[in-house]
Enzyme design. Sequence first.
Site, short mmCIF file in Angstrom:
data_model
loop_
_atom_site.label_atom_id
_atom_site.label_comp_id
_atom_site.label_asym_id
_atom_site.label_seq_id
_atom_site.Cartn_x
_atom_site.Cartn_y
_atom_site.Cartn_z
N GLY A 10 0.84 -1.19 0.00
CA GLY A 10 0.00 0.00 0.00
C GLY A 10 0.87 1.24 0.00
O GLY A 10 2.02 1.21 0.46
N CYS A 58 6.14 -0.05 7.44
CA CYS A 58 5.73 1.08 6.61
C CYS A 58 6.88 1.50 5.73
O CYS A 58 8.03 1.55 6.18
CB CYS A 58 5.29 2.24 7.51
SG CYS A 58 4.78 3.71 6.61
N LEU A 59 6.59 1.82 4.48
CA LEU A 59 7.63 2.25 3.55
C LEU A 59 8.26 3.57 3.98
O LEU A 59 9.35 3.91 3.52
CB LEU A 59 7.05 2.39 2.13
CG LEU A 59 6.55 1.09 1.50
CD1 LEU A 59 5.92 1.36 0.14
CD2 LEU A 59 7.69 0.08 1.37
N HIS A 94 -2.34 7.66 6.88
CA HIS A 94 -1.37 8.56 6.25
C HIS A 94 -2.05 9.84 5.75
O HIS A 94 -1.43 10.90 5.73
CB HIS A 94 -0.69 7.86 5.06
CG HIS A 94 0.41 6.93 5.45
ND1 HIS A 94 1.51 7.32 6.17
CD2 HIS A 94 0.60 5.60 5.19
CE1 HIS A 94 2.33 6.29 6.35
NE2 HIS A 94 1.80 5.23 5.78
N HIS A 109 -4.39 1.61 7.56
CA HIS A 109 -3.01 2.12 7.62
C HIS A 109 -2.83 3.26 6.61
O HIS A 109 -2.28 4.31 6.94
CB HIS A 109 -2.05 0.96 7.35
CG HIS A 109 -0.59 1.34 7.32
ND1 HIS A 109 0.33 0.82 8.20
CD2 HIS A 109 0.10 2.16 6.50
CE1 HIS A 109 1.53 1.34 7.92
NE2 HIS A 109 1.41 2.15 6.88
N GLU A 110 -3.29 3.03 5.39
CA GLU A 110 -3.12 4.06 4.34
C GLU A 110 -3.96 5.29 4.62
O GLU A 110 -3.51 6.42 4.40
CB GLU A 110 -3.48 3.48 2.97
CG GLU A 110 -2.61 2.35 2.49
CD GLU A 110 -1.13 2.64 2.63
OE1 GLU A 110 -0.70 3.80 2.48
OE2 GLU A 110 -0.40 1.68 2.93
N GLN A 119 2.93 10.00 1.20
CA GLN A 119 4.24 9.33 1.29
C GLN A 119 5.13 9.65 0.10
O GLN A 119 6.33 9.40 0.16
CB GLN A 119 4.06 7.81 1.39
CG GLN A 119 3.44 7.34 2.69
CD GLN A 119 3.33 5.83 2.70
OE1 GLN A 119 2.38 5.28 2.18
NE2 GLN A 119 4.32 5.17 3.29
ZN ZN Z 1 2.73 3.38 5.73
#
Ligand code: ZN
Length: 176
Positions: free
Chosen positions: A49, A96-97, A142, A138-139, A54
């Site tokens: 995701g 998380c990225l 953000h 989660h997304e 991000q």
């Molecule tokens: Zn994330």
Amino acid sequence: MARLKIAKLGNPILRTIAQPVDPGEIPGRAFQQFIDDMLETMTDAPGIGLAATQVFRSQQVIVMACSGAGGFPETVLINPTIVYYGPNQVETWEGCLSVDGLRGKVTRPSMVRVRGLDRYGGPLELDATGLFAVCIQHEMDHLIGKVFLDRMTDLSTLTHLEEFDRYWQKEPANVI
Ligand code: ZN
């Protein structure tokens, strides 16, 4: 297509509230290219995701995809709203990225119903359970300037990736 730079924890963009997308912007070539670039960036990372904040764009756009068992199809959500949370909670290891090298356990509702627009601007409503539901939450966090660390109620599970692989790798962890 192009790979986009991913903002890392500490970058102020990750703490911004994303703005809604003007639906008139969605069919345009530039916006469609942005969606393709987000998908490529997520796949390449690799992650399941990615939210627009991000990749330094404070707009309400998320992309998700996860192949294999327990996975879910490629999904693009624009201006999403969660309209229903299921009554049960599920605890999942998350990564998380934007948070390199860390994993932690997060408890979230195990089912959500989300409403928004698809990548072409059409109405989209879906029910998600399991990993898909976790990924959506989660997304969407953000998009309101939150990361999974903010959702951890017990920081004692915060784990370096090296130690995660050593002690916890039998449990699934998801880089979202
Ligand atoms: Zn994330």
